[in-house]
Design a protein around this motif. Structure first.
Motif, short mmCIF file in Angstrom:
data_model
loop_
_atom_site.label_atom_id
_atom_site.label_comp_id
_atom_site.label_asym_id
_atom_site.label_seq_id
_atom_site.Cartn_x
_atom_site.Cartn_y
_atom_site.Cartn_z
N ALA A 126 0.81 -1.17 0.02
CA ALA A 126 0.05 0.01 -0.14
C ALA A 126 0.88 1.31 -0.03
O ALA A 126 2.13 1.10 0.26
CB ALA A 126 -0.87 0.13 1.10
N ASN A 182 -11.60 0.22 5.78
CA ASN A 182 -10.76 0.48 4.82
C ASN A 182 -8.98 0.26 4.97
O ASN A 182 -8.18 0.81 4.62
CB ASN A 182 -10.56 1.89 4.42
CG ASN A 182 -12.09 2.59 3.76
OD1 ASN A 182 -12.90 1.71 3.70
ND2 ASN A 182 -12.06 3.84 3.57
N TYR A 184 -7.61 -0.19 7.86
CA TYR A 184 -6.86 0.53 8.97
C TYR A 184 -6.93 -0.39 10.22
O TYR A 184 -7.21 -1.41 10.12
CB TYR A 184 -7.38 1.94 9.54
CG TYR A 184 -7.34 2.81 8.02
CD1 TYR A 184 -5.92 3.14 7.66
CD2 TYR A 184 -8.43 3.24 7.23
CE1 TYR A 184 -5.77 3.83 6.38
CE2 TYR A 184 -8.07 4.06 6.08
CZ TYR A 184 -6.89 4.36 5.59
OH TYR A 184 -6.68 5.16 4.70
N SER A 233 -16.52 -1.63 6.05
CA SER A 233 -16.31 -1.81 4.56
C SER A 233 -15.92 -3.26 4.55
O SER A 233 -14.97 -3.69 4.14
CB SER A 233 -15.12 -1.09 4.03
OG SER A 233 -13.80 -1.58 4.66
N THR A 236 -14.00 -4.16 0.74
CA THR A 236 -13.07 -3.49 0.16
C THR A 236 -11.57 -3.77 0.45
O THR A 236 -11.11 -4.49 1.52
CB THR A 236 -12.93 -1.84 0.85
OG1 THR A 236 -12.07 -1.15 -0.22
CG2 THR A 236 -12.89 -1.76 2.15
N SER A 238 -8.83 -2.03 0.28
CA SER A 238 -7.95 -0.97 0.63
C SER A 238 -7.07 -1.45 1.98
O SER A 238 -7.48 -2.12 2.75
CB SER A 238 -8.67 0.24 1.18
OG SER A 238 -9.71 0.73 0.06
N GLY A 239 -5.82 -0.70 1.88
CA GLY A 239 -4.88 -1.19 2.73
C GLY A 239 -4.42 -2.72 2.86
O GLY A 239 -3.87 -3.04 3.75
N ASP A 240 -4.67 -3.56 1.71
CA ASP A 240 -4.16 -4.64 1.40
C ASP A 240 -4.72 -5.65 2.53
O ASP A 240 -4.01 -6.32 3.04
CB ASP A 240 -2.80 -4.80 1.54
CG ASP A 240 -1.96 -5.96 0.89
OD1 ASP A 240 -2.58 -6.85 0.17
OD2 ASP A 240 -0.93 -6.27 1.53
N GLN A 271 -15.91 -1.81 -3.08
CA GLN A 271 -14.63 -1.43 -3.20
C GLN A 271 -14.58 -0.05 -2.97
O GLN A 271 -15.12 0.95 -3.75
CB GLN A 271 -13.72 -1.71 -4.39
CG GLN A 271 -12.25 -1.32 -4.47
CD GLN A 271 -11.68 -1.40 -5.65
OE1 GLN A 271 -12.12 -1.91 -6.55
NE2 GLN A 271 -10.23 -1.42 -5.83
N THR A 272 -13.98 0.54 -1.77
CA THR A 272 -13.95 2.01 -1.48
C THR A 272 -13.46 2.71 -2.74
O THR A 272 -12.50 2.57 -3.15
CB THR A 272 -13.24 2.15 -0.26
OG1 THR A 272 -13.73 1.22 0.88
CG2 THR A 272 -13.44 3.69 0.27
N ASN A 303 -20.83 4.69 -1.29
CA ASN A 303 -19.91 4.28 -2.62
C ASN A 303 -20.81 4.19 -3.67
O ASN A 303 -21.46 3.34 -3.98
CB ASN A 303 -19.59 2.93 -2.27
CG ASN A 303 -18.18 2.65 -2.99
OD1 ASN A 303 -17.81 3.45 -3.55
ND2 ASN A 303 -17.94 1.48 -3.51
#
Length: 370
Positions: A126, A182, A184, A233, A236, A238-240, A271-272, A303
Motif C-alpha cells: 500500500a 478501509n 486501517y 467496509s 474493500t 483498501s490497505g491490502d 470497493q471503497t 459508495n
C-alpha cells in the motif's frame, strides 16, 4: 416526494435531511491542526444533513498520511472547535471520524520515527501520502509495521476513549464515527489475511473482532451510544486487506453492534471509491441480520451513489441515510443541486490531496455563483 430530503434523527443527532457528506481525506491540515481554510471548506458544505469529517488521528501513533488532522493536541482541538462552530452557525451537524491507521503509515510520520503498529508484522502492499522538504507532495510505500504486544492493546482502547471525550467536550462535535473500515487498524485486526496473532485478539472471528468491540464499548460508555457511530467496509481491499469469509465475519460484527444503541452504522458497499460489485456480498442480508439481532441504529450506505440510487435506497427502506463522497468535494451545495436536479460540477482530480491552498478545495462555486 422522496424521503431523501426529509429530517431524521440518528441517535442523539437530529438532521434536516438524509444526504450525508462522507469522510474525505484532503491533506490540508499541516502539523495535524485544522486551519481557517478547513473552517471555510466545512462551512460551505453545512447544508448536508450531516458532515462526517475527514479521518482524524486519535494519537500521533495513529497518523498515517501527511497533513491530515488530529484530535490529540490542544492546537488541533482548538482548530476543530472553529470548524464545528462555523458548521453549527450555518445550521449544520458534524461528527468526527476517529482514525488509527495501524500499519498504513510511514516511519517519518510516527513518534520518534518508530515503526507503525498493527495486528501483524507483515508490511502492507500500500501507499501513503508524504510531503517533501520543498513542500511538494507524493505517494510512497508504507513502512514495515510491528505487531502490538497484548499488553499495549488496552492503551489503544484508552486512546479512542480519550479522543472521543475531547471531540465532544473540547472540539464541539455532535458525535464521533469510529473508523473500522478501509484496511486501517481495527480492520487489520478483523481480517484473516492481516491478523496472524495467537493471543486473544487473533484466530477466531470472535477474537479478531474483540478489539473493535472493546473500542465501541469504551467510547459509548464515555460519550453515550447515541453520539457514537461506526464505519465498516466488508469487502474493500483498501490497505491490502481481505478475509476468507467476509459475510460470516461482518454478520458477527453487526450482530454484536446491535447490542449498542448507536447513532448509525456506515456501510461501504463494494470497493471503497471503486466497483460496487467488487466481490459478492449480500448487504441486504447483513442489514436484516442486524435488525434481527435487535439493532436500532440508522443504516447509512455509501459508495458511488447518485440521486436516483439514493432515492431508491431510502424510499425502499434499504438505507436510512446515504453518504456522498466526491460529489461533495466539487459541489458544496450538493443537497440543493440534488433537490433541483441541477448539474454537478466535476472534481479537480489534480488537487484532491494536498495541493495549493484553496485550489480544488474551497474554490468550487455554489449554484448561484456558477
Amino acid at each position: 416526494m422522496t424521503k431523501l430530503f426529509e429530517p431524521i434523527t440518528l441517535g442523539d443527532i437530529s438532521l434536516t435531511n438524509r444526504v450525508v457528506m462522507a469522510p474525505l481525506t484532503r491533506n490540508r491540515s499541516p502539523n495535524a491542526v485544522p486551519n481557517e481554510l478547513n473552517v471555510e471548506y466545512y462551512r460551505q458544505r453545512a447544508t448536508a444533513g450531516l458532515i462526517i469529517t475527514e479521518a482524524t488521528a486519535i494519537t500521533h501513533q495513529g497518523q498515517g498520511y501527511a497533513d491530515v488532522p488530529g484530535l490529540y493536541t490542544k492546537e488541533a482541538l482548538a482548530g476543530w472547535k472553529k470548524v464545528t462552530d462555523a458548521v453549527h452557525a450555518a445550521g449544520g451537524k458534524i461528527v468526527v471520524q476517529m482514525w488509527h491507521v495501524g500499519r498504513i503509515s510511514h516511519t517519518t510520520l510516527q513518534p520518534n520515527d518508530g515503526k507503525p503498529v498493527s495486528s501483524t508484522n507483515k508490511r502492507a502492499n500500500a501507499k501513503t501520502y508524504l510531503v517533501n522538504a520543498d513542500g511538494t507532495g507524493g505517494f510512497a510505500d508504507v513502512s514495515e509495521p510491528r505487531a502490538l504486544e497484548t499488553s499495549e492493546i488496552p492503551g489503544i482502547v484508552e486512546d479512542y476513549r480519550k479522543a472521543a471525550r475531547a471531540a465532544i467536550d473540547e472540539a464541539g462535535f455532535d458525535g464521533v464515527e469510529i473508523h473500522g473500515a478501509n484496511g486501517y487498524l481495527l480492520d487489520q485486526f478483523l481480517r484473516s489475511n492481516v491478523n496472524d496473532r495467537t493471543d486473544q485478539y487473533g484466530g477466531s472471528i470472535e477474537n479478531r473482532a474483540r478489539l473493535l468491540f472493546e473500542v465501541v464499548d469504551a467510547v459509548t460508555k464515555e460519550i453515550g451510544a447515541g453520539r457514537t457511530a461506526i464505519r465498516i467496509s466488508p469487502v474493500t481491499p483498501s490497505g491490502d486487506v481481505s478475509d476468507a469469509d467476509p459475510q460470516k465475519l461482518f454478520t458477527y460484527v453487526v450482530e454484536g453492534l446491535a447490542n449498542y444503541g448507536l447513532s448509525y452504522i456506515h456501510i461501504v458497499e463494494g470497493q471503497t471509491g471503486g466497483a460496487r460489485d467488487f466481490l459478492p456480498f449480500d448487504y441486504d442480508a447483513l442489514h436484516a441480520a442486524y435488525k434481527a439481532a435487535g439493532g436500532k441504529a440508522a443504516w447509512m450506505t455509501n459508495n458511488g451513489y447518485d440521486k436516483d440510487m439514493a432515492v431508491a435506497a431510502i424510499d425502499s427502506g434499504k438505507a436510512d441515510v446515504v453518504a456522498f463522497g466526491k460529489p461533495f468535494i466539487a459541489n458544496p451545495d450538493l443537497v440543493r443541486r440534488l433537490k433541483e436536479n441541477a448539474p454537478l460540477t466535476a472534481v479537480d482530480s489534480a488537487n484532491l490531496y494536498g495541493g495549493q491552498g484553496a485550489k480544488g478545495y474551497t474554490d468550487y462555486p455554489a449554484l448561484d455563483a456558477a
